[in-house]
Design a protein around this motif. Sequence first.
Motif, PDB file in Angstrom:
ATOM      1  N   ILE A 135      -1.001  -3.829  -8.885  1.00 20.43           N
ATOM      2  CA  ILE A 135      -0.087  -3.343  -7.846  1.00 20.43           C
ATOM      3  C   ILE A 135       1.293  -3.051  -8.431  1.00 20.43           C
ATOM      4  CG2 ILE A 135       1.164  -4.042  -5.760  1.00 20.43           C
ATOM      5  CD1 ILE A 135      -1.663  -3.177  -5.191  1.00 20.43           C
ATOM      6  N   TYR A 136       1.744  -3.903  -9.349  1.00 22.31           N
ATOM      7  CA  TYR A 136       3.057  -3.686  -9.967  1.00 22.31           C
ATOM      8  C   TYR A 136       3.071  -2.380 -10.765  1.00 22.31           C
ATOM      9  CZ  TYR A 136       7.326  -4.621 -12.606  1.00 22.31           C
ATOM     10  OH  TYR A 136       8.567  -4.538 -13.149  1.00 22.31           O
ATOM     11  N   ILE A 137       1.995  -2.132 -11.497  1.00 28.76           N
ATOM     12  CA  ILE A 137       1.890  -0.878 -12.248  1.00 28.76           C
ATOM     13  C   ILE A 137       1.873   0.306 -11.293  1.00 28.76           C
ATOM     14  CG2 ILE A 137       0.379   0.492 -13.741  1.00 28.76           C
ATOM     15  CD1 ILE A 137      -0.523  -2.171 -15.008  1.00 28.76           C
ATOM     16  N   ALA A 138       1.163   0.157 -10.188  1.00 31.43           N
ATOM     17  CA  ALA A 138       1.098   1.235  -9.189  1.00 31.43           C
ATOM     18  C   ALA A 138       2.487   1.542  -8.634  1.00 31.43           C
ATOM     19  CB  ALA A 138       0.143   0.834  -8.057  1.00 31.43           C
ATOM     20  N   GLU A 139       3.284   0.507  -8.391  1.00 31.81           N
ATOM     21  CA  GLU A 139       4.647   0.712  -7.885  1.00 31.81           C
ATOM     22  C   GLU A 139       5.493   1.498  -8.877  1.00 31.81           C
ATOM     23  OE1 GLU A 139       6.025  -3.204  -7.090  1.00 31.81           O
ATOM     24  OE2 GLU A 139       4.921  -3.406  -5.206  1.00 31.81           O
ATOM     25  N   ILE A 140       5.355   1.163 -10.154  1.00 34.01           N
ATOM     26  CA  ILE A 140       6.124   1.870 -11.191  1.00 34.01           C
ATOM     27  C   ILE A 140       5.694   3.334 -11.280  1.00 34.01           C
ATOM     28  CG2 ILE A 140       6.591   1.998 -13.670  1.00 34.01           C
ATOM     29  CD1 ILE A 140       6.315  -1.056 -13.752  1.00 34.01           C
ATOM     30  N   LEU A 141       4.379   3.570 -11.305  1.00 38.12           N
ATOM     31  CA  LEU A 141       3.879   4.942 -11.406  1.00 38.12           C
ATOM     32  C   LEU A 141       4.306   5.780 -10.210  1.00 38.12           C
ATOM     33  CD1 LEU A 141       0.239   4.342 -12.755  1.00 38.12           C
ATOM     34  CD2 LEU A 141       2.268   5.009 -14.049  1.00 38.12           C
ATOM     35  N   SER A 142       4.298   5.172  -9.026  1.00 33.56           N
ATOM     36  CA  SER A 142       4.689   5.921  -7.826  1.00 33.56           C
ATOM     37  C   SER A 142       6.157   6.319  -7.876  1.00 33.56           C
ATOM     38  CB  SER A 142       4.401   5.093  -6.570  1.00 33.56           C
ATOM     39  OG  SER A 142       5.168   3.898  -6.564  1.00 33.56           O
ATOM     40  N   LYS A 143       6.995   5.468  -8.473  1.00 34.78           N
ATOM     41  CA  LYS A 143       8.419   5.794  -8.593  1.00 34.78           C
ATOM     42  C   LYS A 143       8.652   6.977  -9.521  1.00 34.78           C
ATOM     43  CE  LYS A 143      10.198   1.179  -7.561  1.00 34.78           C
ATOM     44  NZ  LYS A 143      10.907  -0.027  -8.081  1.00 34.78           N
ATOM     45  N   PHE A 144       7.762   7.138 -10.512  1.00 35.29           N
ATOM     46  CA  PHE A 144       7.898   8.242 -11.452  1.00 35.29           C
ATOM     47  C   PHE A 144       7.068   9.457 -11.037  1.00 35.29           C
ATOM     48  CE2 PHE A 144       9.550   4.848 -14.057  1.00 35.29           C
ATOM     49  CZ  PHE A 144      10.494   5.465 -14.861  1.00 35.29           C
ATOM     50  N   GLY A 145       6.468   9.374  -9.859  1.00 28.12           N
ATOM     51  CA  GLY A 145       5.706  10.512  -9.357  1.00 28.12           C
ATOM     52  C   GLY A 145       4.421  10.775 -10.102  1.00 28.12           C
ATOM     53  N   ILE A 146       3.843   9.747 -10.738  1.00 29.36           N
ATOM     54  CA  ILE A 146       2.583   9.895 -11.485  1.00 29.36           C
ATOM     55  C   ILE A 146       1.415   9.523 -10.569  1.00 29.36           C
ATOM     56  CG2 ILE A 146       1.242   9.079 -13.465  1.00 29.36           C
ATOM     57  CD1 ILE A 146       3.902   8.504 -14.880  1.00 29.36           C
ATOM     58  N   ASN A 147       0.434  10.402 -10.476  1.00 31.65           N
ATOM     59  CA  ASN A 147      -0.726  10.150  -9.628  1.00 31.65           C
ATOM     60  C   ASN A 147      -1.595   9.031 -10.197  1.00 31.65           C
ATOM     61  OD1 ASN A 147      -0.124  12.185  -7.745  1.00 31.65           O
ATOM     62  ND2 ASN A 147      -1.065  13.750  -9.048  1.00 31.65           N
ATOM     63  N   PHE A 148      -2.156   8.211  -9.314  1.00 39.63           N
ATOM     64  CA  PHE A 148      -3.021   7.111  -9.755  1.00 39.63           C
ATOM     65  C   PHE A 148      -4.026   6.809  -8.653  1.00 39.63           C
ATOM     66  CE2 PHE A 148       0.543   5.199  -7.530  1.00 39.63           C
ATOM     67  CZ  PHE A 148      -0.072   4.283  -6.685  1.00 39.63           C
ATOM     68  N   ILE A 149      -5.088   6.112  -9.032  1.00 38.58           N
ATOM     69  CA  ILE A 149      -6.093   5.620  -8.083  1.00 38.58           C
ATOM     70  C   ILE A 149      -6.443   4.186  -8.474  1.00 38.58           C
ATOM     71  CG2 ILE A 149      -8.458   5.863  -7.218  1.00 38.58           C
ATOM     72  CD1 ILE A 149      -8.231   8.852  -7.668  1.00 38.58           C
ATOM     73  N   LEU A 150      -6.332   3.268  -7.520  1.00 42.99           N
ATOM     74  CA  LEU A 150      -6.685   1.864  -7.740  1.00 42.99           C
ATOM     75  C   LEU A 150      -8.154   1.635  -7.411  1.00 42.99           C
ATOM     76  CD1 LEU A 150      -3.541   0.347  -6.033  1.00 42.99           C
ATOM     77  CD2 LEU A 150      -4.244  -0.295  -8.357  1.00 42.99           C
ATOM     78  N   ILE A 151      -8.777   0.701  -8.137  1.00 41.29           N
ATOM     79  CA  ILE A 151     -10.152   0.290  -7.845  1.00 41.29           C
ATOM     80  C   ILE A 151     -10.206  -1.228  -7.830  1.00 41.29           C
ATOM     81  CG2 ILE A 151     -12.567   0.345  -8.567  1.00 41.29           C
ATOM     82  CD1 ILE A 151     -11.993   2.892 -10.095  1.00 41.29           C
ATOM     83  N   ASP A 152     -10.801  -1.809  -6.799  1.00 41.61           N
ATOM     84  CA  ASP A 152     -10.980  -3.266  -6.783  1.00 41.61           C
ATOM     85  C   ASP A 152     -12.167  -3.629  -5.895  1.00 41.61           C
ATOM     86  OD1 ASP A 152     -10.515  -6.215  -6.541  1.00 41.61           O
ATOM     87  OD2 ASP A 152      -8.702  -5.668  -7.627  1.00 41.61           O
ATOM     88  N   MET A 153     -12.899  -4.649  -6.300  1.00 39.41           N
ATOM     89  CA  MET A 153     -14.062  -5.100  -5.547  1.00 39.41           C
ATOM     90  C   MET A 153     -13.738  -6.317  -4.679  1.00 39.41           C
ATOM     91  SD  MET A 153     -16.075  -6.604  -8.862  1.00 39.41           S
ATOM     92  CE  MET A 153     -17.535  -7.049  -7.943  1.00 39.41           C
TER      93      MET A 153
END
Length: 653
Positions: A415-433
């Motif tokens: 989640i922390y990495i996702a927050e950083i990527l979103s601030k820089f406008g980099i697209n991402f997709i999380l996966i979790d079971m």
Amino acid sequence: MGIVTDISIILIAGLIGGIVAQQLRQPLILGYILAGIIVGPSTTWLTITDTHNIELLAEIGVALLLFTLGIEFSLKELKPVKNIALIGTPIQIILTTFFGYLLGRLLGFDKINSIWFGATVSVSSTMVVLKTLMRQERLGTLSSRVMIGMLIVQDLTVIPILIILPQLSNPQNILSILGFASVKAIVFLVAMFFLGTKIIPKIIKYVVSWNSRELFLLSITAMGLGIGYISYLFGLSYAFGAFVAGIVLSESDFGHQALNDVTPLRDLFVLLFFVSVGMLFDPSFLIKHWKMILIASLFISIIKGTIFSTLAIIFKYHNVIPFALGLGLFQVGEFSFVIARTGISTNSISQELYYLVLNTAIITMVLTPFISNLTSPLYAWRKKVSKKEPLYTISIPKKEISDHVIIAGAGRLGIYIAEILSKFGINFILIDMDYRKYEYAKSKNYPVIYGDASQELILKAAKIENAKLMLITIPNIIISKTIVEKVKSLTNSLHIVARASSIEHLKLLNELGIYEAVQPEFEASLEIARQALIHYDVPISEIEKFTDTVRKDLYSSFYEDKNNLNELKNIQIASKLFDLTWLKIPGNSLLIGKSIKELNIREKTGVSVIGIMRKGKLITNPDKDFIFSSDDILAVIGNRKQIDEFKKVYQIE
């Protein structure tokens, strides 16, 4: 010398048994029980002469064990898994007790003994499970939190069990006896609440003011055992009072220090307890009743494991968690000895039942690490033979997405990495079971897929063919390995950066050919060391050179035969060698009142002055006629030798 000799023999035997258990990677308590068997009445060459007094001392171990459990008890630990822990665990205990009762009847025990048998086998081993989870590097996973939450509640249920079971010998008056016991327990708890909030904190604070660690240890031990004795006078369990004392102390400001100080004392008396348990072991009973012991061990393990797995599914824990619970919590635990010893001391159970409980507990404890290791292989097999798990997604772009990052694991790091990527406008997709993590990512409106990142269907849903990078934040080595292998089978062009939890994990990931691995604990230790060096005025350039060298030594295998990466690393190291060093001009410096041109700084020392901070204002690239003043702060570049020479020549210390 009587009891002195006995205690000496027990300590030496316990040490040897503990060492043997440690070498065999088994819980220490099994070594202590083995020591008790050796020094018990079953052997003739080294026998304890006064078993009764040893058993009395062992009761202190039980009280201290529950005392420290009370200190450690925290509702915060139960919050993430509160439903299955607080509701599911009592259901598990009731069901296991019922099936244990049926088994006891089938084995020929009477009703009272069968109820005791069901209750004793209903609790699992906190010590064995924690040691197993640590060795498997599974602490911190959702399955481990569920297991620990249920174990905590199990340990707490020992208290009412110790109150209720001894009353079963008087079935005619059981309701009135239990009612009276409940009233006494309530009165005792109210009194302890008053003492714990009004009197005990003041006493402890007064003792602490003396700054005597010995008196502090003595006071908290006396408090734990003393309140236990008061509960005994109330007609309640001695151990129950000790547990309440621990809860009272946990609410004070000195709970952590109390736990730290009393733990060695507790471990010593717990050793006496488990040795005394082993002393009651009768090898002739094992030989004579091996079929009954085998049947009991198999039946309890299968039924108990099935109950745990079923509860996990009922409370909506899926994937690997039902396997982890069933294969990890099937054993009979150490508190079973406490319950059984209470039954013996109150003449509530037969010696034969006690021996059955003892043998069943030892066998299932020894089997736990081996059975628990089957969790991952069985889960992998189940995934192959069963239908595909449902695919749930949220916020996944409907239009074609490319050059995005796939993050396997939506825990805190993901989640922390996702927050950083979103601030820089980099697209991402999380996966979790983990459905709870999926729901949390969903609440933040992040693109997330619920599923197993090692499954082809899930990876294709994450548009793996168009992704630029994959990050694996999951610390479990087995899961990481499975994900990497699946990704490699689908594409060789995708770069993978993975989290490594150990050096062995790091080596395995390297062998799998990933782009890069990161070990968080290693990076954290480097950063802490860097901060320490900064406080000792070691130049930044030297610090960075050191940390880069250490990183290169650890990660070197990742950059063999990777020329571009090697070149990039060398450029990074070279650039860091020229990081700024800030120096303040003291009142006696030879720089004061002179210009850069006049001082000829670069020619004499090799250092370049590229900036000056004067009265809060920054002057960049000062010209050669700039005159220095006292308290100016200089920004200079150069290696350590050059800067040391600069400080020496111009008297800057």
